[in-house]
Design a protein around this motif. Sequence first.
Motif, PDB file in Angstrom:
ATOM      1  N   ALA A   4       0.847  -1.194   0.000  1.00  0.00           N
ATOM      2  CA  ALA A   4       0.000   0.000   0.000  1.00  0.00           C
ATOM      3  C   ALA A   4       0.882   1.242   0.000  1.00  0.00           C
ATOM      4  O   ALA A   4       1.908   1.296   0.678  1.00  0.00           O
ATOM      5  CB  ALA A   4      -0.925   0.005   1.204  1.00  0.00           C
ATOM      6  N   LEU A   5       0.467   2.256  -0.767  1.00  0.00           N
ATOM      7  CA  LEU A   5       1.286   3.453  -0.904  1.00  0.00           C
ATOM      8  C   LEU A   5       1.087   4.414   0.260  1.00  0.00           C
ATOM      9  O   LEU A   5       2.022   5.123   0.663  1.00  0.00           O
ATOM     10  CB  LEU A   5       0.957   4.146  -2.232  1.00  0.00           C
ATOM     11  CG  LEU A   5       1.916   5.235  -2.681  1.00  0.00           C
ATOM     12  CD1 LEU A   5       3.304   4.661  -2.941  1.00  0.00           C
ATOM     13  CD2 LEU A   5       1.390   5.906  -3.946  1.00  0.00           C
ATOM     14  N   ALA A  13      -3.794  13.133  -0.658  1.00  0.00           N
ATOM     15  CA  ALA A  13      -3.225  11.781  -0.664  1.00  0.00           C
ATOM     16  C   ALA A  13      -3.336  11.157  -2.048  1.00  0.00           C
ATOM     17  O   ALA A  13      -2.406  10.476  -2.520  1.00  0.00           O
ATOM     18  CB  ALA A  13      -3.929  10.920   0.376  1.00  0.00           C
ATOM     19  N   ILE A  14      -4.472  11.377  -2.717  1.00  0.00           N
ATOM     20  CA  ILE A  14      -4.661  10.840  -4.061  1.00  0.00           C
ATOM     21  C   ILE A  14      -3.675  11.480  -5.042  1.00  0.00           C
ATOM     22  O   ILE A  14      -3.046  10.797  -5.858  1.00  0.00           O
ATOM     23  CB  ILE A  14      -6.113  11.050  -4.524  1.00  0.00           C
ATOM     24  CG1 ILE A  14      -7.067  10.180  -3.681  1.00  0.00           C
ATOM     25  CG2 ILE A  14      -6.263  10.745  -6.011  1.00  0.00           C
ATOM     26  CD1 ILE A  14      -8.534  10.441  -3.943  1.00  0.00           C
ATOM     27  N   ILE A  15      -3.541  12.791  -4.947  1.00  0.00           N
ATOM     28  CA  ILE A  15      -2.622  13.503  -5.836  1.00  0.00           C
ATOM     29  C   ILE A  15      -1.186  13.034  -5.623  1.00  0.00           C
ATOM     30  O   ILE A  15      -0.441  12.795  -6.579  1.00  0.00           O
ATOM     31  CB  ILE A  15      -2.746  15.022  -5.628  1.00  0.00           C
ATOM     32  CG1 ILE A  15      -4.088  15.504  -6.188  1.00  0.00           C
ATOM     33  CG2 ILE A  15      -1.584  15.764  -6.284  1.00  0.00           C
ATOM     34  CD1 ILE A  15      -4.409  16.942  -5.857  1.00  0.00           C
ATOM     35  N   ASN A  16      -0.810  12.881  -4.348  1.00  0.00           N
ATOM     36  CA  ASN A  16       0.552  12.406  -4.061  1.00  0.00           C
ATOM     37  C   ASN A  16       0.779  11.004  -4.620  1.00  0.00           C
ATOM     38  O   ASN A  16       1.853  10.696  -5.147  1.00  0.00           O
ATOM     39  CB  ASN A  16       0.798  12.413  -2.554  1.00  0.00           C
ATOM     40  CG  ASN A  16       0.995  13.812  -2.016  1.00  0.00           C
ATOM     41  OD1 ASN A  16       1.339  14.740  -2.745  1.00  0.00           O
ATOM     42  ND2 ASN A  16       0.756  13.984  -0.715  1.00  0.00           N
ATOM     43  N   ARG A  64       1.044  11.344  -8.364  1.00  0.00           N
ATOM     44  CA  ARG A  64       2.316  11.971  -8.710  1.00  0.00           C
ATOM     45  C   ARG A  64       3.466  10.959  -8.585  1.00  0.00           C
ATOM     46  O   ARG A  64       4.324  10.860  -9.457  1.00  0.00           O
ATOM     47  CB  ARG A  64       2.583  13.177  -7.818  1.00  0.00           C
ATOM     48  CG  ARG A  64       3.868  13.925  -8.193  1.00  0.00           C
ATOM     49  CD  ARG A  64       4.264  14.934  -7.130  1.00  0.00           C
ATOM     50  NE  ARG A  64       3.294  15.997  -7.022  1.00  0.00           N
ATOM     51  CZ  ARG A  64       2.602  16.278  -5.927  1.00  0.00           C
ATOM     52  NH1 ARG A  64       2.761  15.524  -4.838  1.00  0.00           N
ATOM     53  NH2 ARG A  64       1.771  17.289  -5.903  1.00  0.00           N
ATOM     54  N   ARG A  65       3.438  10.229  -7.482  1.00  0.00           N
ATOM     55  CA  ARG A  65       4.492   9.240  -7.265  1.00  0.00           C
ATOM     56  C   ARG A  65       4.438   8.157  -8.330  1.00  0.00           C
ATOM     57  O   ARG A  65       5.478   7.725  -8.855  1.00  0.00           O
ATOM     58  CB  ARG A  65       4.344   8.622  -5.875  1.00  0.00           C
ATOM     59  CG  ARG A  65       5.389   7.574  -5.563  1.00  0.00           C
ATOM     60  CD  ARG A  65       5.342   7.179  -4.114  1.00  0.00           C
ATOM     61  NE  ARG A  65       6.234   6.052  -3.838  1.00  0.00           N
ATOM     62  CZ  ARG A  65       6.414   5.521  -2.636  1.00  0.00           C
ATOM     63  NH1 ARG A  65       5.763   6.015  -1.592  1.00  0.00           N
ATOM     64  NH2 ARG A  65       7.230   4.501  -2.475  1.00  0.00           N
ATOM     65  N   HIS A  66       3.223   7.720  -8.676  1.00  0.00           N
ATOM     66  CA  HIS A  66       3.078   6.700  -9.714  1.00  0.00           C
ATOM     67  C   HIS A  66       3.593   7.219 -11.050  1.00  0.00           C
ATOM     68  O   HIS A  66       4.272   6.499 -11.802  1.00  0.00           O
ATOM     69  CB  HIS A  66       1.605   6.308  -9.843  1.00  0.00           C
ATOM     70  CG  HIS A  66       1.337   5.309 -10.925  1.00  0.00           C
ATOM     71  ND1 HIS A  66       1.816   4.026 -10.898  1.00  0.00           N
ATOM     72  CD2 HIS A  66       0.639   5.427 -12.097  1.00  0.00           C
ATOM     73  CE1 HIS A  66       1.422   3.378 -11.981  1.00  0.00           C
ATOM     74  NE2 HIS A  66       0.710   4.211 -12.725  1.00  0.00           N
TER      75      HIS A  66
END
Length: 403
Positions: free
Chosen positions: A109-110, A126-129, A132-134
């Motif tokens: 889990a991220l 949290a979704i944006i992060n 972005r990370r993906h």
Amino acid sequence: MDSGKTGLEPMFNTSKVLVIDDEPLVRESVVIYLEDSGYQVFEAVDGQQGIEHFCEFNPDVVLCDLRMPGMDGLEVLRKLNEISPNTPIIIVSGAGQIQDVVEALRLGALDYLVKPITDMAVLENAIINALRRHQLEEENKAYRKELELANNELERNLELLQQDQEAGRRAQLQLLPEPDATIQGFRFQHMIIPSLNLSGDFIDYFQISDRYLGFYIADVSGHGAAAAFVTMTLKSLINQPLRQYRLGENEAIINPAEFIKYLNRELIGANLGKHITVFYAVIDVVLNQLNYSVAGQYPAPIIYNNQQINLLKDGGFPVGLFDWAGFENKTMPIANDFKLVMVSDGWLELHSTNDSPAEESLLLDFVAKNPLDINSFMSPVKGYSKSNMPDDITIFIVSKENP
């Protein structure tokens, strides 16, 4: 719950989000908020439906509750990781479920959020992060793939280059004269050790006529294939005045200064982007005389003649640089003990230290203390591996044979 918008990362707010939660009020509030923010949202009431929706809609990010009847969040996480290990998953947990959260993070889990979610901006952040990370991970994967392809291409090119260099090296070696030969009472010995597969150093000796012998040492600026190509060009340039002399059309080949002027014109006209230092000399076997001209050769050749040692420091510009450059003829008688030693600057560099480069005086000192033969001059070279040579190394010795 706060429904204020964050305005964060508009490039991500059209992404697809799968919300898996068995609590209708929580799930619906999240769905309404995210849809209002522009996301394309799919909702699932339990883990099994979540797996089905994931396979059907291929979301960019998953928001999954931990505590659900039937298939819980940890089992959903395991199955989604099997289906698509790169899709970011955010776990939603209630207070007091820390051990489950730790296990979820261990399973891939991220991120995780704690229920109840009182600030929807935290959820969107949290979704944006996660997105972005993906995105960065995908860009890194693409970069690594491109790098891998580039490295593979480089390896193929290097292999081809090595093959080409080996072919070039063979061609260059074929142009060199015999390493040890005697012509009309004069012995010619040489050794060339390139720092790379191909050398920028070159030597040659040849019989011009029954009366004259010609020889030279040359050092092309730079190393590798380009420098080696110029050495081959030099060989071809010499053939023309040699042929003209034998046909009675031109005497430049027996006039060192005129010969070097000719080389200078030809190299400048060829626009090869290289210059060459040259020492060219002609032995007159009838007059027992050495005629020579120097074009920037360093270190200067050393002559042992009539029991005296001298450097032939007679200046001159390298050829291929200036069309106005002039060159001079020098002449000296040849005694019975005559020996002429020519080395490239790579040989001097073997004796350099970090504090100071070696100078020509070191060469004079070496000649005074050691025999004037190839083995003696090779002794400093033997301390280096071929892969660690500081520069191309050439040793060329011309001597008069005693009757």
